[in-house]
Write a protein that holds these residues in place. Structure first.
Motif, mmCIF file in Angstrom:
data_model
loop_
_atom_site.group_PDB
_atom_site.id
_atom_site.type_symbol
_atom_site.label_atom_id
_atom_site.label_comp_id
_atom_site.label_asym_id
_atom_site.label_seq_id
_atom_site.Cartn_x
_atom_site.Cartn_y
_atom_site.Cartn_z
ATOM 1 N N ARG A 171 0.802 -1.226 0.000
ATOM 2 C CA ARG A 171 0.000 0.000 0.000
ATOM 3 C C ARG A 171 0.834 1.275 0.000
ATOM 4 N NH1 ARG A 171 -4.551 -1.737 4.569
ATOM 5 N NH2 ARG A 171 -5.383 -3.534 3.413
ATOM 6 N N ILE A 172 2.168 1.140 0.040
ATOM 7 C CA ILE A 172 3.012 2.328 0.061
ATOM 8 C C ILE A 172 3.937 2.312 -1.150
ATOM 9 C CG2 ILE A 172 2.905 2.511 2.576
ATOM 10 C CD1 ILE A 172 5.762 1.380 2.671
ATOM 11 N N PRO A 173 4.444 3.479 -1.579
ATOM 12 C CA PRO A 173 5.248 3.530 -2.808
ATOM 13 C C PRO A 173 6.693 3.056 -2.634
ATOM 14 C CG PRO A 173 4.979 5.722 -1.885
ATOM 15 C CD PRO A 173 4.114 4.817 -1.064
ATOM 16 N N ASN A 174 7.241 3.085 -1.408
ATOM 17 C CA ASN A 174 8.656 2.755 -1.241
ATOM 18 C C ASN A 174 8.864 1.775 -0.086
ATOM 19 O OD1 ASN A 174 7.839 4.802 0.580
ATOM 20 N ND2 ASN A 174 9.978 5.290 1.011
ATOM 21 N N PRO A 175 8.342 0.543 -0.200
ATOM 22 C CA PRO A 175 8.521 -0.418 0.892
ATOM 23 C C PRO A 175 9.964 -0.876 1.010
ATOM 24 C CG PRO A 175 7.556 -1.511 -0.993
ATOM 25 C CD PRO A 175 7.620 -0.051 -1.332
ATOM 26 N N LEU A 176 10.300 -1.368 2.207
ATOM 27 C CA LEU A 176 11.659 -1.856 2.465
ATOM 28 C C LEU A 176 12.012 -2.989 1.516
ATOM 29 C CD1 LEU A 176 13.922 -1.278 4.533
ATOM 30 C CD2 LEU A 176 13.014 -3.140 5.906
ATOM 31 N N VAL A 177 11.083 -3.891 1.287
ATOM 32 C CA VAL A 177 11.223 -4.952 0.288
ATOM 33 C C VAL A 177 10.132 -4.750 -0.744
ATOM 34 C CG1 VAL A 177 11.161 -7.428 -0.150
ATOM 35 C CG2 VAL A 177 12.196 -6.574 1.950
ATOM 36 N N ASP A 178 10.524 -4.579 -1.992
ATOM 37 C CA ASP A 178 9.568 -4.297 -3.061
ATOM 38 C C ASP A 178 8.852 -5.581 -3.467
ATOM 39 O OD1 ASP A 178 8.117 -3.306 -5.110
ATOM 40 O OD2 ASP A 178 9.811 -2.619 -6.311
ATOM 41 N N LEU A 179 7.628 -5.777 -2.961
ATOM 42 C CA LEU A 179 6.885 -7.005 -3.251
ATOM 43 C C LEU A 179 6.452 -7.086 -4.711
ATOM 44 C CD1 LEU A 179 4.633 -7.307 -0.063
ATOM 45 C CD2 LEU A 179 6.906 -8.253 -0.494
ATOM 46 N N LYS A 180 6.470 -5.955 -5.416
ATOM 47 C CA LYS A 180 6.088 -5.993 -6.832
ATOM 48 C C LYS A 180 7.092 -6.774 -7.668
ATOM 49 C CE LYS A 180 3.539 -1.660 -6.514
ATOM 50 N NZ LYS A 180 3.470 -0.234 -6.897
ATOM 51 N N LEU A 181 8.309 -6.982 -7.113
ATOM 52 C CA LEU A 181 9.270 -7.838 -7.807
ATOM 53 C C LEU A 181 8.717 -9.242 -8.005
ATOM 54 C CD1 LEU A 181 12.525 -6.781 -5.926
ATOM 55 C CD2 LEU A 181 12.093 -6.439 -8.358
ATOM 56 N N PHE A 182 7.855 -9.679 -7.076
ATOM 57 C CA PHE A 182 7.333 -11.038 -7.147
ATOM 58 C C PHE A 182 6.271 -11.195 -8.240
ATOM 59 C CE2 PHE A 182 9.313 -10.829 -3.032
ATOM 60 C CZ PHE A 182 9.897 -12.084 -2.904
ATOM 61 N N LYS A 183 5.927 -10.093 -8.923
ATOM 62 C CA LYS A 183 5.093 -10.225 -10.116
ATOM 63 C C LYS A 183 5.886 -10.839 -11.272
ATOM 64 C CE LYS A 183 1.926 -6.409 -9.077
ATOM 65 N NZ LYS A 183 1.389 -5.110 -9.537
ATOM 66 N N ASN A 184 7.194 -10.782 -11.158
ATOM 67 C CA ASN A 184 8.056 -11.438 -12.136
ATOM 68 C C ASN A 184 8.053 -12.937 -11.851
ATOM 69 O OD1 ASN A 184 10.586 -12.657 -13.148
ATOM 70 N ND2 ASN A 184 11.062 -10.577 -13.816
ATOM 71 N N ARG A 185 7.524 -13.713 -12.755
ATOM 72 C CA ARG A 185 7.335 -15.151 -12.536
ATOM 73 C C ARG A 185 8.647 -15.872 -12.267
ATOM 74 N NH1 ARG A 185 7.464 -19.683 -15.853
ATOM 75 N NH2 ARG A 185 6.026 -21.383 -15.271
ATOM 76 N N THR A 186 9.680 -15.555 -13.045
ATOM 77 C CA THR A 186 10.959 -16.230 -12.872
ATOM 78 C C THR A 186 11.558 -15.925 -11.507
ATOM 79 O OG1 THR A 186 11.393 -16.158 -15.252
ATOM 80 C CG2 THR A 186 13.288 -16.463 -13.813
ATOM 81 N N PHE A 187 11.475 -14.673 -11.096
ATOM 82 C CA PHE A 187 12.004 -14.287 -9.790
ATOM 83 C C PHE A 187 11.282 -15.042 -8.676
ATOM 84 C CE2 PHE A 187 12.046 -11.530 -6.022
ATOM 85 C CZ PHE A 187 13.404 -11.331 -5.874
ATOM 86 N N THR A 188 9.975 -15.121 -8.762
ATOM 87 C CA THR A 188 9.192 -15.801 -7.722
ATOM 88 C C THR A 188 9.528 -17.284 -7.646
ATOM 89 O OG1 THR A 188 7.381 -14.225 -8.026
ATOM 90 C CG2 THR A 188 6.850 -16.299 -6.927
ATOM 91 N N ILE A 189 9.593 -17.942 -8.794
ATOM 92 C CA ILE A 189 9.916 -19.377 -8.810
ATOM 93 C C ILE A 189 11.305 -19.614 -8.230
ATOM 94 C CG2 ILE A 189 10.397 -21.338 -10.328
ATOM 95 C CD1 ILE A 189 8.191 -20.208 -12.183
ATOM 96 N N ALA A 190 12.262 -18.768 -8.611
ATOM 97 C CA ALA A 190 13.620 -18.909 -8.089
ATOM 98 C C ALA A 190 13.649 -18.714 -6.573
ATOM 99 C CB ALA A 190 14.559 -17.915 -8.775
ATOM 100 N N MET A 191 12.840 -17.789 -6.059
ATOM 101 C CA MET A 191 12.812 -17.543 -4.615
ATOM 102 C C MET A 191 12.235 -18.742 -3.856
ATOM 103 S SD MET A 191 14.252 -14.701 -4.013
ATOM 104 C CE MET A 191 15.321 -15.392 -5.266
ATOM 105 N N VAL A 192 11.182 -19.335 -4.394
ATOM 106 C CA VAL A 192 10.614 -20.530 -3.745
ATOM 107 C C VAL A 192 11.633 -21.664 -3.762
ATOM 108 C CG1 VAL A 192 8.793 -22.273 -3.875
ATOM 109 C CG2 VAL A 192 8.245 -19.873 -4.304
ATOM 110 N N THR A 193 12.291 -21.853 -4.897
ATOM 111 C CA THR A 193 13.275 -22.925 -5.020
ATOM 112 C C THR A 193 14.438 -22.725 -4.056
ATOM 113 O OG1 THR A 193 12.728 -23.088 -7.378
ATOM 114 C CG2 THR A 193 14.713 -24.214 -6.644
ATOM 115 N N THR A 194 14.977 -21.517 -4.017
ATOM 116 C CA THR A 194 16.149 -21.277 -3.169
ATOM 117 C C THR A 194 15.791 -21.365 -1.691
ATOM 118 O OG1 THR A 194 18.090 -19.860 -2.916
ATOM 119 C CG2 THR A 194 15.990 -18.743 -2.964
#
Length: 508
Positions: A262-285
């Motif tokens: 809900r904020i424009p500058n979060p400590l961790v940008d959760l919008k990165l997880f809209k990237n499918r490859t990034f999300t899959i890699a994060m679950v795997t790692t």
């Protein structure tokens, strides 16, 4: 001049790493080796530290867990700090903090002071890896991430190979204090080289720091890991000292996640997880780190406790794993750039499963050639797994997103590693306690006492071996879980474009 070279634009840069990138890699590698070397050195020394300070395993393991707690709590700040102050300045600050922590840890006078000083080390170590990965990725560009991760990974494996050997020798022949003092000369060299060789990068003081987010996420991670790691001492999850901090941590993390959307500058940008490859890699790692860090914690203990090896010999026996990884990691990084991480990670996981399966059958007299072969095969798989997963996570991101993405990835890795270490130590402590009929927190001490008694050694070694075999079976189960998300990792090389507008806007 470079624009007049033959071949497609940028082809030469994709095909090889130039000297400037290799110099940056050398500096980052030195800092990473320092942090990883210290972790592996301490793992081998845990039994000696428990005897030195006359304490139980569930207390002395906080020398490891406290370090990982500090890593997890400081990493969320790293992405913002890289943007605000520049990665070079932050990297040098991380080295200084790690050096100070190392010096005072070597001067510790009791177990409480040692744990406190390890936390100082962790504050520096927690910034070293994400800041270093950001520096490396920016220097190499997305099309060479796999290659540069391989360059970063091979010397880093000197930690898993040399750490146990060096730590065992220092504990046996010199003093446990030198497992921390050894970082000082390495850190001084790394600091001087960082000052001379790392490129100066521009700070971007355009976003306000998310202090409320930090006050939720960092304590939330710390409380969650603290609660989980207290299970062996408490004897179960029903104890107030287990579920209360864990629940408080989960509430804080959930609050952070809701606020971050809900904020424009979060400590961790959760919008990165809209990237499918990034999300899959994060679950795997994350799943991989749970299995890997848990197994790494108990492997030296098996050799010392069940097989009666010295700390030095235990370190030497772990060397085949690092050697195997050194052989395959350069190949894995190169192939991840050319054919896609998915085609490399799945065979790597198969090798890890095969190597881990060997340890599910360990006993008091399992032949050493079989154990060393299992470690070597496990190492071959690690070389095809660890860095290609990280490369897959970063290859599709823009330069602007890399710092925040590196922080998010390291948060998940360190949190998963700490949780994995706690879970596997809980399983081992419970199994040993059941075998020897003592409270959970006393399982390892009871096993050690009976193994040192010639009259009970045979029975105790067989019982302890069974406990370790079952513990490794659980590590194997966690490793199997990695296979599912790994199937969805990209099986094609990354696209040559460096910009993805939707991620750029997400990060800004």
């Amino acid at each position: 001049m470079t624009t007049t070279e033959t071949g497609p634009p940028g082809a030469d840069k994709v095909d090889k790493l130039d000297s400037a990138v290799l110099k940056v890699a050398g500096v980052v590698v030195l800092g990473a080796v320092m942090a990883i070397l210290d972790t592996t050195v301490v793992n081998v020394a845990l039994q000696a530290l428990a005897l030195e300070f006359q304490t139980s395993f569930d207390t002395i393991q906080w020398v490891v867990t406290g370090y990982m707690l500090a890593l997890a709590t400081v990493i969320p700040v790293t992405g913002w700090a890289c943007d605000r102050f520049g990665t070079k300045r932050l990297y040098m600050l991380a080295i200084v903090l790690f050096l100070v922590g190392s010096m005072v840890a070597g001067m510790a006078w009791n177990v409480e002071s040692l744990i406190a000083f390890r936390i100082i080390q962790g504050l520096g170590g927690g910034m070293l890896m994400p800041a270093g990965m950001t520096i490396m990725t920016k220097a190499a560009g997305p099309q060479r991430v796999g290659r540069v991760m391989a360059v970063l990974g091979v010397p880093m494996l000197l930690g898993p190979i040399g750490g146990p050997i060096l730590g065992g020798w220092l504990v046996d022949a010199v003093s446990w204090r030198w497992i921390f003092y050894i970082n000082v000369p390495i850190g001084v060299v790394a600091l001087l080289l960082a000052w001379r060789l790392l490129p100066r990068d521009e700070s971007r003081p355009t976003e306000r720091f998310d202090f409320p987010g930090m006050l939720m996420l960092s304590p939330g991670l710390a409380l969650l890991i603290f609660g989980v790691s207290k299970i062996p001492a408490a004897g179960g999850v029903s104890s107030l000292e287990v579920w209360l901090p864990a629940l408080a941590g989960l509430v804080l993390i959930a609050g952070f996640l809701v606020r971050a959307t809900r904020i424009p500058n979060p400590l961790v940008d959760l919008k990165l997880f809209k990237n499918r490859t990034f999300t899959i890699a994060m679950v795997t790692t994350s799943l991989f780190m749970i299995a890997f860090m848990g197994a790494m914690l108990v492997l030296p203990t098996y050799f010392v406790l069940v097989r009666g090896e010295s700390a030095l010999r235990a370190g030497l026996l772990l060397a085949p794993q690092g050697i195997g990884a050194m052989l395959t990691m350069p190949i894995g990084g190169r192939l991840a750039d050319k054919v896609g991480a998915g085609k490399i990670v799945l065979p790597g996981l198969a090798l890890i499963l095969a190597g881990t399966a060997v340890f599910t059958q360990v006993g008091a007299d399992t032949p050493y050639p079989l154990l060393l072969g299992g470690l070597f095969v496990m190492g071959l798989g690690m070389g095809f797994t660890m860095m290609p997963i990280s490369a897959a996570a970063l290859q599709t991101l823009t330069q602007r997103s890399v710092a925040r993405a590196s922080s998010a990835m390291n948060i998940l890795q360190q949190t998963a590693g700490a949780v994995g270490s706690a879970i596997i130590s809980i399983i081992l402590a419970s199994l040993l306690a059941g075998k020897f009929g003592v409270p959970t927190s006393q399982g390892q001490l009871a096993a050690s006492a009976m193994l040192m008694n010639p009259q009970t050694h045979g029975m105790a070694a067989e019982a302890a071996g069974d406990a370790f075999a079952t513990t490794f079976l659980w590590a194997l189960v966690f490793a199997v879980c990695c296979v599912v998300p790994a199937f969805f990792l990209p099986k094609r090389p990354p696209k040559p474009v460096e910009e993805e507008p939707e991620l750029e806007t997400a990060a800004s």
